[in-house]
Design a protein around this motif. Structure first.
Motif, PDB file in Angstrom:
ATOM      1  N   PRO A  15      79.254  37.768  64.671  1.00 20.26           N
ATOM      2  CA  PRO A  15      80.430  38.403  64.987  1.00 20.26           C
ATOM      3  C   PRO A  15      80.201  39.836  65.340  1.00 20.26           C
ATOM      4  O   PRO A  15      79.620  40.391  64.411  1.00 20.26           O
ATOM      5  N   ILE A  16      80.859  40.458  66.155  1.00 16.97           N
ATOM      6  CA  ILE A  16      80.619  42.090  66.254  1.00 16.97           C
ATOM      7  C   ILE A  16      80.764  42.636  65.140  1.00 16.97           C
ATOM      8  O   ILE A  16      79.938  43.755  64.887  1.00 16.97           O
ATOM      9  N   GLY A  17      81.847  42.636  64.236  1.00 19.01           N
ATOM     10  CA  GLY A  17      82.064  43.421  63.331  1.00 19.01           C
ATOM     11  C   GLY A  17      81.004  43.221  62.031  1.00 19.01           C
ATOM     12  O   GLY A  17      80.880  44.001  61.002  1.00 19.01           O
ATOM     13  N   LYS A  18      80.267  42.136  62.166  1.00 15.00           N
ATOM     14  CA  LYS A  18      79.293  41.602  61.184  1.00 15.00           C
ATOM     15  C   LYS A  18      79.667  41.488  59.804  1.00 15.00           C
ATOM     16  O   LYS A  18      79.315  41.567  58.733  1.00 15.00           O
ATOM     17  N   ASP A  37      84.105  36.604  60.300  1.00 15.15           N
ATOM     18  CA  ASP A  37      85.583  37.186  60.182  1.00 15.15           C
ATOM     19  C   ASP A  37      85.598  37.947  61.427  1.00 15.15           C
ATOM     20  O   ASP A  37      85.829  39.200  61.518  1.00 15.15           O
ATOM     21  N   SER A  38      85.782  37.019  62.685  1.00 16.22           N
ATOM     22  CA  SER A  38      85.918  37.623  64.063  1.00 16.22           C
ATOM     23  C   SER A  38      87.090  38.444  64.207  1.00 16.22           C
ATOM     24  O   SER A  38      88.246  38.520  63.207  1.00 16.22           O
ATOM     25  N   ASP A  39      87.202  39.552  65.288  1.00 13.06           N
ATOM     26  CA  ASP A  39      88.298  40.156  65.694  1.00 13.06           C
ATOM     27  C   ASP A  39      88.452  40.021  67.170  1.00 13.06           C
ATOM     28  O   ASP A  39      88.032  39.374  67.720  1.00 13.06           O
ATOM     29  N   GLU A  40      89.308  40.933  67.657  1.00 10.81           N
ATOM     30  CA  GLU A  40      89.836  40.943  69.092  1.00 10.81           C
ATOM     31  C   GLU A  40      88.628  41.220  69.749  1.00 10.81           C
ATOM     32  O   GLU A  40      88.622  40.687  70.896  1.00 10.81           O
ATOM     33  N   ARG A  41      87.557  41.875  69.279  1.00 14.60           N
ATOM     34  CA  ARG A  41      86.178  42.295  70.173  1.00 14.60           C
ATOM     35  C   ARG A  41      85.709  40.858  70.418  1.00 14.60           C
ATOM     36  O   ARG A  41      85.273  40.622  71.749  1.00 14.60           O
ATOM     37  N   ASP A  42      85.569  40.082  69.280  1.00 12.54           N
ATOM     38  CA  ASP A  42      85.054  38.737  69.598  1.00 12.54           C
ATOM     39  C   ASP A  42      85.818  37.859  70.730  1.00 12.54           C
ATOM     40  O   ASP A  42      85.304  37.021  71.449  1.00 12.54           O
ATOM     41  N   VAL A  43      87.110  37.871  70.519  1.00 11.03           N
ATOM     42  CA  VAL A  43      88.035  37.068  71.203  1.00 11.03           C
ATOM     43  C   VAL A  43      87.976  37.621  72.881  1.00 11.03           C
ATOM     44  O   VAL A  43      87.701  36.781  73.661  1.00 11.03           O
ATOM     45  N   GLN A  44      87.680  39.068  73.026  1.00 11.99           N
ATOM     46  CA  GLN A  44      87.638  39.480  74.434  1.00 11.99           C
ATOM     47  C   GLN A  44      86.482  39.143  75.062  1.00 11.99           C
ATOM     48  O   GLN A  44      86.476  38.645  76.085  1.00 11.99           O
ATOM     49  N   HIS A 203      85.542  31.925  65.448  1.00  7.20           N
ATOM     50  CA  HIS A 203      85.998  31.437  63.970  1.00  7.20           C
ATOM     51  C   HIS A 203      86.632  32.947  63.561  1.00  7.20           C
ATOM     52  O   HIS A 203      86.411  34.061  63.671  1.00  7.20           O
ATOM     53  N   GLY A 204      87.421  32.644  62.407  1.00  2.85           N
ATOM     54  CA  GLY A 204      88.201  33.790  61.670  1.00  2.85           C
ATOM     55  C   GLY A 204      89.539  33.449  61.270  1.00  2.85           C
ATOM     56  O   GLY A 204      90.093  32.358  61.479  1.00  2.85           O
ATOM     57  N   TYR A 205      90.231  34.353  60.785  1.00  2.56           N
ATOM     58  CA  TYR A 205      91.391  34.348  60.414  1.00  2.56           C
ATOM     59  C   TYR A 205      92.642  34.118  61.415  1.00  2.56           C
ATOM     60  O   TYR A 205      92.630  34.731  62.342  1.00  2.56           O
TER      61      TYR A 205
END
Ligand code: NDP
Length: 482
Positions: A15-18, A37-44, A203-205
């Motif tokens: 994940p970008i946020g590591k 714990d991915s976020d919107e950057r991974d979705v993009q 993956h993530g919340y």
């Protein structure tokens, strides 16, 4: 400790946020792996990859798409034992259940839609000698697929397979509570030669990844299975963007038993429909309605059988009842049992946490629980518990059984036990549910429409219903004569 990775653009990526989320083995109550714990950057990134892959995948001949999906299916078969053990550890379900139901069904989902797409035809409507209409069924684009934890690979693949077969690219999010087999699937997709970007797994919340998928302007279609509250939130976000939505939500299913039923078959099946997967199947019959003349006999036999069901280590081949999926969910179920007591329910068996010995001493286990003495319209009989907890209630007439059965906000499935064919037809027609099983439960033909009414969802999955959902019809009218 094993770190799972996202599957984006054909690569396993961090994940970008590591940052990572703890992944628990619920049978021992301990962390055993880490989830992105991915976020919107991974979705993009996933959306960008899907967008780039779509032009080629959407025009790849059906036979070639089918061949890759068949390869994935056969790789799932080849890895049956490994996937079953992984599913059992991640979810707490008995390994025998994962081996005989979850993983074979995941393989069947790919197999079914790989072959199904080859038989999927669109319509033509002739207007005598004036014109001919023909309807194209094109892939929609990027499909967002969000799935729950109870049947992890089974439900994940139930969405992904038809979406891919129909020519869409996919951005998918498995439940962060049970991510392992979706991760293993990404490895199998690479092995099968699925082109990069066609399937992306982030993956993530739910609130950091699922909600971003639901709201993403470049994802025009959302297929969601999960709780009714989450479904309502997704609908709220997606509706103003005019997204295509399929929502498979919760259930509070009635199991209606008449005195003329095939008793032994009913009893054995009712044990399964009550407690399979620790009662964590949206189709479980959690409200058991029994004709009064059979009530006492049923109660005695059913409770005796439930008390004999041993709760054990899910990895043990003999275990029929494993762990609840998480500590939080175990606590929710125990609170529901407390509520049932406050409402005047009598606990006939179970009703509490089970503490096992040895390595499972901190696992999340609840004994099969049977409750009687509650009115049909109390909270316990109206709200989904989603655990190994059932209520039993007597009824006097068919009309009363029907009124009880239809009284909840849910309408997913119902089971009817009777040897009276006329009654079976009559009642099946009047039940407010998307699915009725007569003298059976969870007997599935993948061609049939699957889904619920009322708060159990919107739309249908299964068979050509899913292929209709994952395609956009376009009618073309050609005048023959002017
Ligand atoms: P949830 O609704 O909590 O979660 C389902 C999925 O949605 C998870 O991946 C979750 O992520 C994600 N999610 C959570 N919040 C959002 C959001 N705001 N936007 C987008 N995605 C989000 O359900 P559960 O996982 O607890 O599953 C149990 C429920 O599923 C039960 O109600 C059951 O009846 C229902 N179900 C219905 C079936 C059907 O076919 N009708 C079949 C099986 C289950 P996260 O895990 O991070 O929260």
């Amino acid at each position: 400790m094993q770190k799972l990775q996202n599957y984006i653009n054909g690569q396993l990526t961090d994940p970008i946020g590591k940052t990572y989320i703890d992944n628990y083995d619920p049978s021992v109550g301990k962390v055993y792996s880490l989830i992105p714990d991915s976020d919107e950057r991974d979705v993009q990134l996933a959306v960008d990859a899907a967008k780039a892959a779509f032009p080629a995948w959407s025009v790849t001949p059906k036979d070639d798409r089918a061949a890759i999906l068949l390869k994935i299916s056969s790789l799932i078969d080849k890895n049956l034992d490994r996937l079953a053990k992984a599913e059992s550890k991640d979810n707490g379900k008995p390994v025998s259940l994962a081996r005989t139901v979850d993983i074979p069904r995941a393989s069947a989902n790919f197999h079914f839609y790989a072959t199904g797409i080859l038989h999927y035809a669109s319509e033509a409507h002739a207007m005598e000698d004036t014109a001919i209409n023909y309807t194209l069924r094109n892939p929609v684009g990027i499909a967002g697929c969000i799935s729950p934890w109870n049947l992890p690979l089974y439900l994940f693949s139930w969405k992904i397979a038809p979406a891919l077969a129909a020519g869409n690219c996919v951005v998918a999010k498995p439940s962060e509570i049970t991510p392992m087999t979706a991760f293993l699937l990404s490895e199998l997709c690479i092995e099968a030669g699925l082109p990069p970007g066609v399937l992306n797994i982030v993956h993530g919340y739910g609130h950091k990844v699922g909600s971003v998928i639901a709201a993403h302007p470049e994802i025009p279609l959302i297929s969601f299975t999960g709780g009714t509250k989450t479904g309502a939130e997704i609908a709220r976000v997606a509706a103003p963007m005019f997204k295509k939505l399929s929502l498979e939500l919760g259930g509070k299913n009635p199991n209606i038993i008449f005195a003329d039923c095939d008793y032994n078959h009913m009893l054995a099946t009712t044990m399964r429909s009550s407690f399979a997967n620790q009662g964590q199947i949206c189709l479980c019959g959690s409200r058991i309605l029994v004709e009064r003349s059979l009530y006492e006999k049923f109660k005695t036999d059913f409770v005796a059988k439930a008390m004999k069901m041993t709760v054990g280590n899910p990895a043990d081949e003999k275990t029929k009842m494993g762990a609840i999926v998480s500590k939080q969910h175990m606590e929710k179920i125990l609170n529901c049992i407390e509520l049932a007591k406050e409402e005047g329910g009598k606990i006939l068996c179970g009703g509490e946490r089970v503490v096992l010995q040895g390595e499972n001493k901190d696992g999340y286990f609840i004994a099969p629980t049977v409750i009687e003495g509650l009115p049909y319209d109390c909270r316990t009989n109206m709200e989904e518990i989603f655990g190994p907890v059932v209520t039993i209630m007597p009824f006097d007439t068919e009309e009363q059984a029907l009124a009880y059965a239809n009284s909840t906000p849910y309408g997913l499935s119902a089971t009817v036990w009777t040897e009276n064919l006329t009654r079976a037809h009559r009642l099946s027609g009047k039940l407010h549910t998307g699915i009725v099983w007569v003298n059976c439960w969870l007997l599935r033909d993948l061609r049939t429409p699957f889904g619920g009414v009322k708060s159990s969802g919107v739309g249908r999955e299964g068979g050509f219903e899913a292929l209709h959902f994952f395609t956009e019809p376009k009618n073309i009218c050609i005048q023959i004569k002017n």
